[in-house]
Design an enzyme around this catalytic site. Structure first.
Site, short mmCIF file in Angstrom:
data_model
loop_
_atom_site.label_atom_id
_atom_site.label_comp_id
_atom_site.label_asym_id
_atom_site.label_seq_id
_atom_site.Cartn_x
_atom_site.Cartn_y
_atom_site.Cartn_z
N ASP A 118 14.00 -3.05 -20.69
CA ASP A 118 15.17 -3.14 -19.82
C ASP A 118 15.76 -4.52 -19.95
OD1 ASP A 118 16.20 -1.73 -16.93
OD2 ASP A 118 15.74 -4.01 -16.80
N TYR A 160 20.53 -11.73 -18.67
CA TYR A 160 19.38 -12.31 -18.72
C TYR A 160 19.30 -13.37 -19.94
CZ TYR A 160 17.34 -8.41 -16.02
OH TYR A 160 17.23 -7.47 -14.90
N LYS A 184 22.74 -4.08 -19.07
CA LYS A 184 23.49 -3.84 -17.68
C LYS A 184 24.90 -4.85 -17.81
CE LYS A 184 18.85 -3.78 -15.58
NZ LYS A 184 18.27 -4.72 -16.16
N HIS A 188 25.09 -3.89 -12.86
CA HIS A 188 24.02 -4.62 -12.43
C HIS A 188 24.01 -4.73 -10.77
CE1 HIS A 188 21.19 -7.71 -14.04
NE2 HIS A 188 20.59 -7.39 -12.92
#
Ligand SMILES: NC(=O)c1ccc[n+]([C@@H]2O[C@H](COP(=O)([O-])OP(=O)(O)OC[C@H]3O[C@@H](n4cnc5c(N)ncnc54)[C@H](OP(=O)(O)O)[C@@H]3O)[C@@H](O)[C@H]2O)c1
Length: 275
Positions: free
Chosen positions: A47, A52, A77, A110
């Site tokens: 994930d 990120y 996402k 997200h």
């Protein structure tokens, strides 16, 4: 390698492994080694997210692992800045380029960012991502009941999952009931409460009873209640510990005791206020 991880069936008929590996806050200089360690232990579900900043490292680890694409389940996402319908396919393509993949297994919005009033538009963009074959399944994160109901009323595809903050001190029972009612699977983010829930007295008692760690008890609680989760760790022994959960069971009373730990303890951001 045969996996001990059970799969669940999403509302589009596809399978998702219930236990995965989360990589939020895994830094670019450690991501490749960390993901390779997770693969060595047996995780096959990752994930990540555009925000990120580690999709490239995740992609490098996938390439270095030599694992077949169809053995893996990869989620990424769409970030909040890309909610306009025409920006979604390019955003998905940019993530795929970084990951070195032709498709992701699951692509998620997200945050709903309700103040922008753009999540329906973003969702229509995700439907295009799926139609173009860039994502096998599509879903959402952090959607509240009114956001879910609007999507279900106005769009063609019902989201496959809703990924929400969920851990023993924050169980979000009303929201998971709406996920169930509308046919979405619940994915639990911060499933260990970012580590905060590990010291809870009830969790410690059950860990002692089962001769297991607090994290293993919490992971079993999620699995036995039909949720998907992907605990994050950069610590090799914890990456192993969090996967070593398939040879014991919590009783119904144990599950109820953990449900009773809830105290509305939201640790992450409130979806209604993320812009
Ligand atoms: N959609 C969203 O908005 C959203 C938001 C947050 C998270 N997520 C996803 O959910 C994943 C997991 O959530 P999270 O990273 O927030 O929190 P988490 O998995 O609940 O907790 C991670 C923390 O717990 C520690 N930890 C892990 N296993 C442990 C163990 N066995 N014993 C003791 N400590 C342990 C880790 O430390 P070390 O790493 O130092 O070992 C880290 O500090 C993320 O990585 C991300 O993929 C999604």
């Amino acid at each position: 390698m045969t996996t001990p991880v059970p799969s669940l069936t999403m509302n589009d008929g596809r399978q998702i492994p219930q236990l995965g590996f989360g990589v939020w806050q895994v830094e670019p200089d450690t991501i490749v080694g960390t993901v390779l360690k997770a693969f060595e232990v047996g995780y096959r579900h990752l994930d990540t997210a555009a925000i990120y900043g580690n999709e490239e490292g995740v992609g490098r680890a996938i390439a270095e692992s030599g694992l077949a694409r169809d053995e893996l389940f990869v989620t990424t996402k769409l970030w909040n800045s890309e909610h306009a319908r025409e920006r979604v396919v390019p955003a998905a393509e940019a993530s795929l380029e970084k990951l070195g993949l032709d498709y992701v297994d699951l692509y998620l919005i997200h945050w709903p960012t309700p103040a922008r009033d753009s999540y329906l538009d973003a969702w229509l963009g995700l439907e295009e991502v799926q139609q173009a074959g860039l994502a096998r399944s599509i879903g959402v994160c952090n959607f509240q009941p009114d956001h879910l109901r609007l999507i279900v009323a106005r769009a063609t595809v019902v989201p496959a999952v809703n990924q929400i903050e969920l851990h023993p001190t924050f169980t979000q029972k009303d929201l998971t009931a709406v996920n169930d009612e509308l046919g979405l699977l619940t994915e639990a983010w911060s499933p260990l409460g970012l580590g905060e829930d590990l010291g809870n007295a009830t969790i410690s008692r059950l860990a002692a009873k089962h001769h297991r760690s607090p994290a293993q008890v919490i992971i079993r609680w999620h699995l036995q209640q039909g949720r998907i989760l992907f605990p994050k760790s950069v610590t090799p022994s914890r990456i192993e510990e969090n996967f070593d959960v398939f040879d014991f069971q919590l009783s119904d009373d144990d599950l109820k005791a953990i449900d009773g730990v809830d105290r509305g303890n939201r640790i992450g951001r409130d979806p209604d206020h993320v812009t």
